[in-house]
Write an enzyme that holds these catalytic residues in place. Structure first.
Site: not given
Ligand code: HPA
Length: 277
Positions: A30, A61, A85, A87-88, A115, A213-214, A237, A249
């Protein structure tokens, strides 16, 4: 097997679109899609045209396979820009369709980017972290179901899921560019909600440095296929409860985009070295 036929159809399509036969593949996470601009002689194939890929449920996209070269044509490379993913709503197997296509195209070394939230307080926002190992808490595994023995064994070893060798090359490349690279364990959650602070305390206790999450399903599929994997996480983060505010997000994406220049510099220098290794 129907799946094998679909993969062959996609391989034929790619083979007709470009004479390049990359041995290295990259999956862009991402906000990290900018890397495809660094490729020369690029051919772009939307996922919708690749048989065997799931039909996208997301609006906008959906992603594309980009094949091109780095370093003035020296290094052919296949890039999956956009991933599927869990989650999708995709199945575990669907989330790894891209990795399996890359393997069928001849890719044997795979760089996965993502990320992630940082649990280890040594990681500043924007840091790049090499994934040294993972903890799969997604409640799912892409290899569940009948095993295709032509792809790999029923019970693949995961002792060195992330290649020590590729990590060493990455660290050395980073040093030459003044890009410091940390190392850490990535815990994969199903999402799409971010973690609670209690979940983050739990993940810290069990040895995680990063959360996302990936990536883990792709790493499992790649190990099944005998590919060498390098994982690079961008810390967008501090994980939930470790920083001051809430997780949003759009801010996660913004940080990923801001760091993507550093990642592009690393990848453009690293990939030719991996290719020659
Ligand atoms: N948690 C889960 N997935 C993420 C995060 C997070 O803090 N930051 C970026 N992807």
């Amino acid at each position: 097997m129907a799946r094998r036929k679909e993969t062959q159809t996609a391989v034929d399509l790619v083979g007709a679109a470009t004479p390049l036969r990359p041995e290295i593949g990259v999956v862009l996470g991402s906000g990290l899609g900018g890397f495809t601009q660094a490729l020369d002689n690029a051919v772009r194939i939307p996922y919708a045209e690749l048989s065997g890929f799931p039909v996208s449920t997301a609006t906008g996209h959906a992603g594309e396979l980009v094949i091109g070269t780095l370093m003035g044509g020296q290094t052919p490379l296949a890039v999956l820009s956009g991933r599927f993913h869990l989650y999708e709503g995709y199945t575990g197997e669907e989330t790894v369709s891209g990795v399996r296509l890359l393997h069928a195209l001849g890719v044997r070394k795979l760089v996965l980017t993502c990320a992630a939230g940082g649990l280890n307080l040594d990681f500043a926002q924007g840091a790049l972290v090499l994934i040294s190992d993972h903890i799969n808490l997604q409640g799912s595994n892409p290899l569940v179901g009948e095993n295709d023995e032509t792809l790999g064994s029923r019970f693949p070893d995961m002792t060195e899921a992330y290649s020590n060798r590729l990590r060493r090359i990455a660290v050395d490349t980073g040093r030459g560019l003044n890009i410091s690279l940390h190392e850490g364990v990535y815990a994969a959650m199903l999402g799409p909600s971010y973690e609670t602070p209690a979940e983050i305390r739990f993940l810290k206790t069990i040895g995680a440095d990063l959360v996302g999450m990936s990536t883990v399903a792709e790493t499992i599929a790649a190990n099944h296929l005998g590919m060498e994997v390098l994982g690079i996480a961008c810390v967008t983060n501090l994980a939930a409860g470790l920083g001051a505010g809430k997780l949003i997000h759009s801010e996660v994406l913004e940080i990923a985009q801001r760091v993507s220049g550093k990642l592009v510099e690393l990848l453009t220098n690293l990939i030719p070295r991996i290719a020659g290794s």
